[in-house]
Motif scaffolding. Structure first.
Motif, PDB file in Angstrom:
ATOM      1  N   ALA A 194       1.900   9.470 -14.794  1.00 46.43           N
ATOM      2  CA  ALA A 194       2.180  10.786 -14.593  1.00 46.43           C
ATOM      3  C   ALA A 194       0.839  11.672 -15.584  1.00 46.43           C
ATOM      4  N   VAL A 195       0.451  13.216 -15.257  1.00 42.62           N
ATOM      5  CA  VAL A 195      -0.627  13.913 -16.050  1.00 42.62           C
ATOM      6  C   VAL A 195      -0.108  15.369 -15.916  1.00 42.62           C
ATOM      7  N   SER A 196       0.485  15.551 -17.529  1.00 45.96           N
ATOM      8  CA  SER A 196       0.972  16.693 -17.324  1.00 45.96           C
ATOM      9  C   SER A 196      -0.373  18.189 -17.102  1.00 45.96           C
ATOM     10  N   ALA A 197       0.320  19.464 -16.114  1.00 52.81           N
ATOM     11  CA  ALA A 197      -0.741  20.035 -15.420  1.00 52.81           C
ATOM     12  C   ALA A 197      -0.208  21.755 -15.905  1.00 52.81           C
ATOM     13  N   ASN A 198      -1.690  22.357 -15.955  1.00 49.34           N
ATOM     14  CA  ASN A 198      -0.972  23.814 -15.978  1.00 49.34           C
ATOM     15  C   ASN A 198      -0.390  24.633 -14.477  1.00 49.34           C
ATOM     16  N   ALA A 199       0.244  24.944 -14.450  1.00 44.27           N
ATOM     17  CA  ALA A 199       0.360  26.128 -12.974  1.00 44.27           C
ATOM     18  C   ALA A 199      -1.220  26.886 -12.357  1.00 44.27           C
ATOM     19  N   LEU A 200      -1.599  26.586 -11.447  1.00 43.58           N
ATOM     20  CA  LEU A 200      -3.102  27.895 -11.228  1.00 43.58           C
ATOM     21  C   LEU A 200      -2.579  28.785 -11.225  1.00 43.58           C
ATOM     22  N   GLN A 201      -1.679  29.591 -10.882  1.00 47.06           N
ATOM     23  CA  GLN A 201      -1.556  31.043 -11.279  1.00 47.06           C
ATOM     24  C   GLN A 201      -1.692  31.776 -13.159  1.00 47.06           C
ATOM     25  N   ASP A 202      -1.680  30.449 -13.554  1.00 46.07           N
ATOM     26  CA  ASP A 202      -1.472  30.172 -15.540  1.00 46.07           C
ATOM     27  C   ASP A 202      -3.496  30.887 -16.127  1.00 46.07           C
ATOM     28  N   ILE A 203      -4.102  30.250 -14.603  1.00 43.46           N
ATOM     29  CA  ILE A 203      -5.570  30.274 -15.376  1.00 43.46           C
ATOM     30  C   ILE A 203      -5.900  31.416 -14.644  1.00 43.46           C
ATOM     31  N   GLN A 204      -6.999  32.115 -15.343  1.00 48.36           N
ATOM     32  CA  GLN A 204      -8.338  32.417 -14.983  1.00 48.36           C
ATOM     33  C   GLN A 204      -9.459  32.287 -15.652  1.00 48.36           C
ATOM     34  N   LEU A 205     -10.785  31.884 -13.811  1.00 50.29           N
ATOM     35  CA  LEU A 205     -11.908  31.304 -14.764  1.00 50.29           C
ATOM     36  C   LEU A 205     -13.079  32.236 -15.038  1.00 50.29           C
ATOM     37  N   SER A 206     -13.918  31.833 -16.195  1.00 54.78           N
ATOM     38  CA  SER A 206     -14.982  32.500 -16.134  1.00 54.78           C
ATOM     39  C   SER A 206     -16.027  32.532 -16.499  1.00 54.78           C
ATOM     40  N   SER A 207     -16.837  32.526 -17.059  1.00 57.85           N
ATOM     41  CA  SER A 207     -18.494  31.901 -16.938  1.00 57.85           C
ATOM     42  C   SER A 207     -19.490  30.667 -17.424  1.00 57.85           C
ATOM     43  N   THR A 208     -18.325  30.627 -18.710  1.00 60.20           N
ATOM     44  CA  THR A 208     -18.175  29.172 -19.352  1.00 60.20           C
ATOM     45  C   THR A 208     -16.719  27.989 -18.156  1.00 60.20           C
ATOM     46  N   ASP A 209     -16.422  28.049 -17.384  1.00 65.70           N
ATOM     47  CA  ASP A 209     -15.862  27.493 -17.227  1.00 65.70           C
ATOM     48  C   ASP A 209     -16.647  26.579 -16.039  1.00 65.70           C
ATOM     49  N   THR A 210     -15.952  24.869 -16.411  1.00 70.03           N
ATOM     50  CA  THR A 210     -16.240  24.467 -15.467  1.00 70.03           C
ATOM     51  C   THR A 210     -15.361  24.077 -14.147  1.00 70.03           C
ATOM     52  N   LEU A 211     -15.273  24.026 -12.683  1.00 65.77           N
ATOM     53  CA  LEU A 211     -13.979  24.016 -11.780  1.00 65.77           C
ATOM     54  C   LEU A 211     -14.555  21.980 -11.658  1.00 65.77           C
ATOM     55  N   LEU A 212     -13.440  21.372 -11.940  1.00 62.62           N
ATOM     56  CA  LEU A 212     -13.948  20.002 -10.825  1.00 62.62           C
ATOM     57  C   LEU A 212     -12.468  19.711  -9.791  1.00 62.62           C
ATOM     58  N   ILE A 213     -12.872  19.339  -8.206  1.00 66.90           N
ATOM     59  CA  ILE A 213     -11.687  18.836  -8.126  1.00 66.90           C
ATOM     60  C   ILE A 213     -11.135  17.239  -7.906  1.00 66.90           C
ATOM     61  N   VAL A 214     -10.980  16.151  -8.035  1.00 67.24           N
ATOM     62  CA  VAL A 214     -10.689  15.033  -8.274  1.00 67.24           C
ATOM     63  C   VAL A 214      -9.814  14.966  -6.987  1.00 67.24           C
ATOM     64  N   GLY A 215     -10.014  13.337  -6.811  1.00 67.47           N
ATOM     65  CA  GLY A 215     -10.081  13.236  -5.114  1.00 67.47           C
ATOM     66  C   GLY A 215      -8.484  11.734  -5.685  1.00 67.47           C
ATOM     67  N   GLY A 216      -8.117  11.618  -4.374  1.00 64.62           N
ATOM     68  CA  GLY A 216      -7.248  11.109  -4.349  1.00 64.62           C
ATOM     69  C   GLY A 216      -6.652  10.193  -3.310  1.00 64.62           C
ATOM     70  N   ASP A 217      -5.350   9.366  -2.932  1.00 64.23           N
ATOM     71  CA  ASP A 217      -4.926   9.259  -1.711  1.00 64.23           C
ATOM     72  C   ASP A 217      -5.303   9.526  -0.415  1.00 64.23           C
ATOM     73  N   PRO A 218      -5.894   9.702   0.687  1.00 59.06           N
ATOM     74  CA  PRO A 218      -6.075   9.262   1.675  1.00 59.06           C
ATOM     75  C   PRO A 218      -4.947  10.471   1.897  1.00 59.06           C
ATOM     76  N   ALA A 219      -3.684  10.294   1.749  1.00 57.57           N
ATOM     77  CA  ALA A 219      -2.747  11.264   2.688  1.00 57.57           C
ATOM     78  C   ALA A 219      -2.174  12.442   1.499  1.00 57.57           C
ATOM     79  N   ALA A 220      -2.706  12.243   0.419  1.00 64.96           N
ATOM     80  CA  ALA A 220      -2.342  13.482  -0.784  1.00 64.96           C
ATOM     81  C   ALA A 220      -3.503  14.261  -0.673  1.00 64.96           C
TER      82      ALA A 220
END
Length: 324
Positions: A58-84
């Motif tokens: 298990a990995v700890s994560a922040n909630a999406l609503q708490d994150i405000q992206l800026s021009s210095t950010d790199t956003l990466l979407i990981v992969g996972g189980d097909p059903a997920a």
């Protein structure tokens, strides 16, 4: 680079841990070598809290609503189980957040099957993209406006970065470090992580040899392996048939039935595949030509251009430019 960059990974239940740990280790090592915080690494999910990977960690994560992206950010979407992945693609909260916030990021990307989530949010339309080889057909079929790269470890189209299966996220992260901090730092990071080399994005993501052997019976599979070990010789189809103790006609028929291509075409493809990687290693073209069994430079050049759509000399210049 004076500004600290935020690397933000989007995770979800049953995500692939290596898609997160591999690239994050690259950015962490860049910090260590720089002696300061060049990158900060964060994880986010729809609800936040502990998120189970499909490996059980298990990995700890922040909630999406708490994150405000800026021009210095790199956003990466990981992969996972097909059903997920399927669940994440249909999640309205994640989709809306990506559509609303990704435009503020400096870079937007995916690792492995995470490309399907970006595609579902409409963020890859008109862009080059790749994903794990097992999902390429689905990506191309379900999202025809995406220019799917079927033979790439990772792609870069403007600020959109996508990588293929699992470990290729490391290659893509190294390329990002190279762009941010220079190729010397990129090579140092690879060295410290005991990586053989940073693989350019235009390499194939799966083994032609393994794929071919899986489709052949024992005798033919051994011939395919023998070809790779004797690529420098002027091999003919009759030589291949002799290795199997078969007539040339029977060998030809069985080979085509198994692989859907003729022995001669397969041999040419293997020669040129070897040649491409020898060129990438920095060998002189004359040396490459002799090592893959071609008798003339003209014949080699014509065959290379026919398969890859680019001359060997141009390919070599491109590789050298990307490696320096």
């Amino acid at each position: 680079m004076s500004t600290v960059r935020n690397i933000i990974f989007v995770i979800f239940e049953q995500f692939e841990l290596l898609d997160l740990s591999g690239p994050s280790s690259v950015f962490h090592m860049a910090n260590k070598l720089a002696g300061k915080a060049v990158y900060t690494i964060r994880t986010v999910s729809c609800s936040g809290g502990l998120i189970d990977s499909r490996s059980g960690i298990a990995v700890s994560a922040n909630a999406l609503q708490d994150i405000q992206l800026s021009s210095t950010d790199t956003l990466l979407i990981v992969g996972g189980d097909p059903a997920a992945i399927n669940t994440a693609c249909k999640n309205p909260t994640l989709k809306h957040w990506l559509q609303s916030n990704s435009k503020h990021a400096d870079r937007l990307g995916s690792i492995c099957s995470g490309a399907l989530i970006l595609a579902a949010a409409g963020l890859l339309e008109g862009k080059k993209a790749t994903t794990h080889w097992s999902d390429l057909s689905a990506l191309k079929r379900e999202y025809p406006k995406i220019h799917v790269e079927q033979d790439a470890l990772y792609t870069v189209d403007g600020n959109i970065w996508t990588s293929a299966g699992v470990t290729t996220g490391i290659d893509m992260a190294l390329a990002m470090v190279g762009r941010d901090l220079g190729n010397a730092t990129m090579r140092d990071v690879a060295k410290w992580l005991v990586l053989y080399v940073h693989r350019p994005g235009y390499q194939s993501q799966y083994s032609q040899l393994t794929d071919a052997q899986a489709k052949l019976d024992t005798a033919l599979a051994e011939v395919v392996l023998w070809l790779d070990e004797h690529m420098h010789l002027p091999i003919k189809v009759s030589d291949m048939a002799d290795r199997c103790a078969m007539s040339e006609r029977s060998f030809h028929r069985k080979f085509v039935e198994s692989l859907g291509t003729t022995p001669a075409k397969f041999l040419t493809t293997r020669r040129l595949y070897h040649a491409k990687h020898l060129i990438e290693s920095g060998l002189a073209l004359k040396t490459v030509i002799s090592r893959v069994g071609y008798q003339s430079e003209l014949g080699f050049r014509m065959a290379f251009e026919a398969l890859y759509g680019i001359s060997p000399a141009t390919y070599k210049r491109m590789h050298c430019a990307r490696s320096n």
